[in-house]
Design an enzyme around this catalytic site. Sequence first.
Site, PDB file in Angstrom:
ATOM      1  N   SER A 127       3.769 -51.298   0.492  1.00  0.00           N
ATOM      2  CA  SER A 127       4.987 -51.279  -0.306  1.00  0.00           C
ATOM      3  C   SER A 127       6.170 -51.129   0.630  1.00  0.00           C
ATOM      4  CB  SER A 127       4.964 -50.105  -1.291  1.00  0.00           C
ATOM      5  OG  SER A 127       6.226 -49.930  -1.918  1.00  0.00           O
ATOM      6  N   TYR A 140       3.983 -41.050  -3.529  1.00  0.00           N
ATOM      7  CA  TYR A 140       3.752 -42.490  -3.391  1.00  0.00           C
ATOM      8  C   TYR A 140       4.229 -42.972  -2.022  1.00  0.00           C
ATOM      9  CZ  TYR A 140       3.958 -47.485  -4.569  1.00  0.00           C
ATOM     10  OH  TYR A 140       3.784 -48.855  -4.596  1.00  0.00           O
TER      11      TYR A 140
END
Length: 252
Positions: A127, A140
């Site tokens: 990501s 995250y």
Amino acid sequence: MSTELAVVTGAARGLGQAIAADLVTAGLRVVTIDLPGAEPPPSYAFDLAHTEAIAALVDRVRGEHGPIAVLVNNAGIASLRHFNEITVAEWRRVMRVNSEAPFFLAQRVAEHMIADGVQGRIVNISSKNGLMAEAGLAHYNASKAALELTTKSLAAELGPHGITVNAVAPGMIATPIDGDFPLDRAAFERAWEERIPLHGGYGTPQDVAGAVRYLVSDQARYVTGATLVVDGGVLADQMPRLRFMPPYRNSL
């Protein structure tokens, strides 16, 4: 790679679904791994938080479908929390699914690739949050940053076996992963669309699938330990200054 086997995790929806479909189009046989109860049903229903059982799962896939040529570690989870709202259990589950599971899947798959003499491809879906932090996503962010260096570590160790390991780092893609976040959705999406340099706003799952397809192809045989960022230029532009500047003058 027309008859070879690819394994894709988190393939019931969003990025994983698009990646699996694109690999089928490319001529690979694809088996999927997703949570029990996922729709459409995956080839193997499994909660990747159970990292201690991953080796047995990979052995089963290899035994039932033959040598594995491609692994795409796509499965991931996220939740929007202020740093002091994240519980120990939540932190650990995010880390297990997003960073530990990809490592142990790659570990066992690579052992089979070596034993089978397969010069395979492993792609981790990271990501932009593994490269740049974002408030409300400390767990995250940490999990994806860990996945970035896991990718490089595995590339270094598996290169001598002809196995490539790369990452794809999506930016803002139209997928369900953050659909339940407690925020002003309309305002948030407007702000992000203004933040993306490339005309067109959010990316699509197919944009990410195309990057994966390249990394598992013969054209990427000499690419390993790399991260292909698919974010419309967000990480290239530290501050969206352009919209505050005077209009361009025509120089022709």
